[in-house]
Scaffold this motif. Sequence first.
Motif, PDB file in Angstrom:
ATOM      1  N   LEU A   1       0.832  -1.205   0.000  1.00  0.00           N
ATOM      2  CA  LEU A   1       0.000   0.000   0.000  1.00  0.00           C
ATOM      3  C   LEU A   1       0.870   1.259   0.000  1.00  0.00           C
ATOM      4  O   LEU A   1       0.666   2.173  -0.797  1.00  0.00           O
ATOM      5  CB  LEU A   1      -0.943   0.009   1.204  1.00  0.00           C
ATOM      6  CG  LEU A   1      -1.842   1.237   1.343  1.00  0.00           C
ATOM      7  CD1 LEU A   1      -2.786   1.353   0.150  1.00  0.00           C
ATOM      8  CD2 LEU A   1      -2.621   1.172   2.642  1.00  0.00           C
ATOM      9  N   VAL A   2       1.848   1.280   0.861  1.00  0.00           N
ATOM     10  CA  VAL A   2       2.762   2.438   0.915  1.00  0.00           C
ATOM     11  C   VAL A   2       3.592   2.502  -0.356  1.00  0.00           C
ATOM     12  O   VAL A   2       3.759   3.575  -0.941  1.00  0.00           O
ATOM     13  CB  VAL A   2       3.675   2.365   2.165  1.00  0.00           C
ATOM     14  CG1 VAL A   2       4.717   3.469   2.157  1.00  0.00           C
ATOM     15  CG2 VAL A   2       2.840   2.420   3.439  1.00  0.00           C
ATOM     16  N   GLU A   3       4.107   1.367  -0.780  1.00  0.00           N
ATOM     17  CA  GLU A   3       4.937   1.323  -1.990  1.00  0.00           C
ATOM     18  C   GLU A   3       4.175   1.836  -3.209  1.00  0.00           C
ATOM     19  O   GLU A   3       4.722   2.572  -4.030  1.00  0.00           O
ATOM     20  CB  GLU A   3       5.420  -0.104  -2.238  1.00  0.00           C
ATOM     21  CG  GLU A   3       6.195  -0.291  -3.520  1.00  0.00           C
ATOM     22  CD  GLU A   3       7.544   0.409  -3.555  1.00  0.00           C
ATOM     23  OE1 GLU A   3       8.008   0.723  -4.665  1.00  0.00           O
ATOM     24  OE2 GLU A   3       8.130   0.664  -2.488  1.00  0.00           O
ATOM     25  N   ASN A   4       2.905   1.482  -3.326  1.00  0.00           N
ATOM     26  CA  ASN A   4       2.113   1.922  -4.479  1.00  0.00           C
ATOM     27  C   ASN A   4       1.805   3.417  -4.435  1.00  0.00           C
ATOM     28  O   ASN A   4       1.739   4.071  -5.477  1.00  0.00           O
ATOM     29  CB  ASN A   4       0.809   1.127  -4.563  1.00  0.00           C
ATOM     30  CG  ASN A   4       1.059  -0.309  -4.955  1.00  0.00           C
ATOM     31  OD1 ASN A   4       2.051  -0.625  -5.606  1.00  0.00           O
ATOM     32  ND2 ASN A   4       0.168  -1.193  -4.539  1.00  0.00           N
ATOM     33  N   ASN A   5       1.613   3.967  -3.245  1.00  0.00           N
ATOM     34  CA  ASN A   5       1.282   5.391  -3.119  1.00  0.00           C
ATOM     35  C   ASN A   5       2.508   6.296  -3.068  1.00  0.00           C
ATOM     36  O   ASN A   5       2.441   7.449  -3.476  1.00  0.00           O
ATOM     37  CB  ASN A   5       0.413   5.618  -1.884  1.00  0.00           C
ATOM     38  CG  ASN A   5      -0.989   5.087  -2.078  1.00  0.00           C
ATOM     39  OD1 ASN A   5      -1.625   5.375  -3.081  1.00  0.00           O
ATOM     40  ND2 ASN A   5      -1.471   4.310  -1.123  1.00  0.00           N
ATOM     41  N   TYR A   6       3.598   5.773  -2.516  1.00  0.00           N
ATOM     42  CA  TYR A   6       4.816   6.574  -2.341  1.00  0.00           C
ATOM     43  C   TYR A   6       6.041   5.754  -2.748  1.00  0.00           C
ATOM     44  O   TYR A   6       6.884   5.424  -1.909  1.00  0.00           O
ATOM     45  CB  TYR A   6       4.960   7.037  -0.887  1.00  0.00           C
ATOM     46  CG  TYR A   6       3.735   7.737  -0.371  1.00  0.00           C
ATOM     47  CD1 TYR A   6       3.506   9.076  -0.671  1.00  0.00           C
ATOM     48  CD2 TYR A   6       2.786   7.065   0.401  1.00  0.00           C
ATOM     49  CE1 TYR A   6       2.373   9.725  -0.209  1.00  0.00           C
ATOM     50  CE2 TYR A   6       1.656   7.704   0.871  1.00  0.00           C
ATOM     51  CZ  TYR A   6       1.455   9.026   0.562  1.00  0.00           C
ATOM     52  OH  TYR A   6       0.332   9.670   1.022  1.00  0.00           O
ATOM     53  N   PRO A   7       6.161   5.424  -4.003  1.00  0.00           N
ATOM     54  CA  PRO A   7       7.274   4.553  -4.417  1.00  0.00           C
ATOM     55  C   PRO A   7       8.626   5.253  -4.308  1.00  0.00           C
ATOM     56  O   PRO A   7       8.743   6.447  -4.570  1.00  0.00           O
ATOM     57  CB  PRO A   7       6.943   4.240  -5.873  1.00  0.00           C
ATOM     58  CG  PRO A   7       6.105   5.383  -6.330  1.00  0.00           C
ATOM     59  CD  PRO A   7       5.333   5.841  -5.118  1.00  0.00           C
ATOM     60  N   LEU A   8       9.609   4.499  -3.874  1.00  0.00           N
ATOM     61  CA  LEU A   8      10.981   5.000  -3.880  1.00  0.00           C
ATOM     62  C   LEU A   8      11.493   4.937  -5.309  1.00  0.00           C
ATOM     63  O   LEU A   8      11.126   4.048  -6.079  1.00  0.00           O
ATOM     64  CB  LEU A   8      11.872   4.148  -2.979  1.00  0.00           C
ATOM     65  CG  LEU A   8      11.586   4.236  -1.482  1.00  0.00           C
ATOM     66  CD1 LEU A   8      12.437   3.223  -0.722  1.00  0.00           C
ATOM     67  CD2 LEU A   8      11.851   5.634  -0.965  1.00  0.00           C
ATOM     68  N   THR A   9      12.321   5.878  -5.656  1.00  0.00           N
ATOM     69  CA  THR A   9      12.885   5.904  -7.002  1.00  0.00           C
ATOM     70  C   THR A   9      14.390   5.672  -6.927  1.00  0.00           C
ATOM     71  O   THR A   9      14.997   5.738  -5.855  1.00  0.00           O
ATOM     72  CB  THR A   9      12.606   7.257  -7.677  1.00  0.00           C
ATOM     73  OG1 THR A   9      13.167   8.296  -6.869  1.00  0.00           O
ATOM     74  CG2 THR A   9      11.114   7.493  -7.844  1.00  0.00           C
ATOM     75  N   ASN A  10      14.965   5.407  -8.067  1.00  0.00           N
ATOM     76  CA  ASN A  10      16.421   5.267  -8.122  1.00  0.00           C
ATOM     77  C   ASN A  10      17.067   6.614  -7.829  1.00  0.00           C
ATOM     78  O   ASN A  10      16.494   7.635  -8.174  1.00  0.00           O
ATOM     79  CB  ASN A  10      16.849   4.761  -9.501  1.00  0.00           C
ATOM     80  CG  ASN A  10      16.486   3.307  -9.689  1.00  0.00           C
ATOM     81  OD1 ASN A  10      16.496   2.539  -8.742  1.00  0.00           O
ATOM     82  ND2 ASN A  10      16.145   2.939 -10.906  1.00  0.00           N
ATOM     83  N   PRO A  11      18.154   6.676  -7.155  1.00  0.00           N
ATOM     84  CA  PRO A  11      19.032   5.580  -6.763  1.00  0.00           C
ATOM     85  C   PRO A  11      18.711   4.970  -5.394  1.00  0.00           C
ATOM     86  O   PRO A  11      19.383   4.049  -4.967  1.00  0.00           O
ATOM     87  CB  PRO A  11      20.399   6.239  -6.730  1.00  0.00           C
ATOM     88  CG  PRO A  11      20.120   7.624  -6.263  1.00  0.00           C
ATOM     89  CD  PRO A  11      18.774   7.974  -6.876  1.00  0.00           C
ATOM     90  N   THR A  12      17.698   5.464  -4.705  1.00  0.00           N
ATOM     91  CA  THR A  12      17.388   4.989  -3.367  1.00  0.00           C
ATOM     92  C   THR A  12      16.753   3.604  -3.377  1.00  0.00           C
ATOM     93  O   THR A  12      17.059   2.768  -2.529  1.00  0.00           O
ATOM     94  CB  THR A  12      16.448   5.977  -2.652  1.00  0.00           C
ATOM     95  OG1 THR A  12      17.031   7.285  -2.706  1.00  0.00           O
ATOM     96  CG2 THR A  12      16.231   5.592  -1.212  1.00  0.00           C
ATOM     97  N   LYS A  13      15.882   3.342  -4.307  1.00  0.00           N
ATOM     98  CA  LYS A  13      15.113   2.090  -4.352  1.00  0.00           C
ATOM     99  C   LYS A  13      16.025   0.859  -4.371  1.00  0.00           C
ATOM    100  O   LYS A  13      17.054   0.847  -5.024  1.00  0.00           O
ATOM    101  CB  LYS A  13      14.222   2.078  -5.589  1.00  0.00           C
ATOM    102  CG  LYS A  13      13.349   0.855  -5.684  1.00  0.00           C
ATOM    103  CD  LYS A  13      12.452   0.922  -6.897  1.00  0.00           C
ATOM    104  CE  LYS A  13      11.663  -0.355  -7.027  1.00  0.00           C
ATOM    105  NZ  LYS A  13      10.288  -0.216  -6.665  1.00  0.00           N
ATOM    106  N   MET A  14      15.595  -0.151  -3.638  1.00  0.00           N
ATOM    107  CA  MET A  14      16.314  -1.420  -3.606  1.00  0.00           C
ATOM    108  C   MET A  14      15.420  -2.506  -4.152  1.00  0.00           C
ATOM    109  O   MET A  14      14.231  -2.540  -3.865  1.00  0.00           O
ATOM    110  CB  MET A  14      16.721  -1.750  -2.172  1.00  0.00           C
ATOM    111  CG  MET A  14      17.664  -0.745  -1.619  1.00  0.00           C
ATOM    112  SD  MET A  14      18.237  -1.202  -0.008  1.00  0.00           S
ATOM    113  CE  MET A  14      19.195   0.256   0.358  1.00  0.00           C
ATOM    114  N   ARG A  15      15.991  -3.388  -4.943  1.00  0.00           N
ATOM    115  CA  ARG A  15      15.197  -4.466  -5.535  1.00  0.00           C
ATOM    116  C   ARG A  15      15.029  -5.646  -4.591  1.00  0.00           C
ATOM    117  O   ARG A  15      14.002  -6.295  -4.590  1.00  0.00           O
ATOM    118  CB  ARG A  15      15.821  -4.924  -6.839  1.00  0.00           C
ATOM    119  CG  ARG A  15      15.624  -3.899  -7.955  1.00  0.00           C
ATOM    120  CD  ARG A  15      16.203  -4.391  -9.230  1.00  0.00           C
ATOM    121  NE  ARG A  15      17.651  -4.147  -9.145  1.00  0.00           N
ATOM    122  CZ  ARG A  15      18.499  -4.337 -10.114  1.00  0.00           C
ATOM    123  NH1 ARG A  15      18.090  -4.819 -11.247  1.00  0.00           N
ATOM    124  NH2 ARG A  15      19.764  -4.066  -9.969  1.00  0.00           N
TER     125      ARG A  15
END
Length: 101
Positions: free
Chosen positions: A47-61
Amino acid sequence: MEKKFKDDHASEIINNPYLLYELTRKESQEYQIAISQIDNAMFVNDLVENNYPLTNPTKMRTEADKRRFRAMTMLVLEHATNCGHTLLSYDQIIERLVVYL
């Protein structure tokens, strides 16, 4: 606590949020930022990820991200030092890291 996060650290922290652990690990406990706290911010529910997704370069796979691995390796080595060890083999480090993954 003195100003630990200089202005030049901001972009580094965006690129590697686990630097927060590295930069605060020797501070008094009330000022330390634990790996688990950073994990809570990086690996949120859908729910949080869909509303407030992290973007590169911060996002981790994955949880095996090299930035997280580096911080966890520092944690393992610090714990080993506190137990009187001066050196750990690669296999010993991996064995201890498995506990955190």
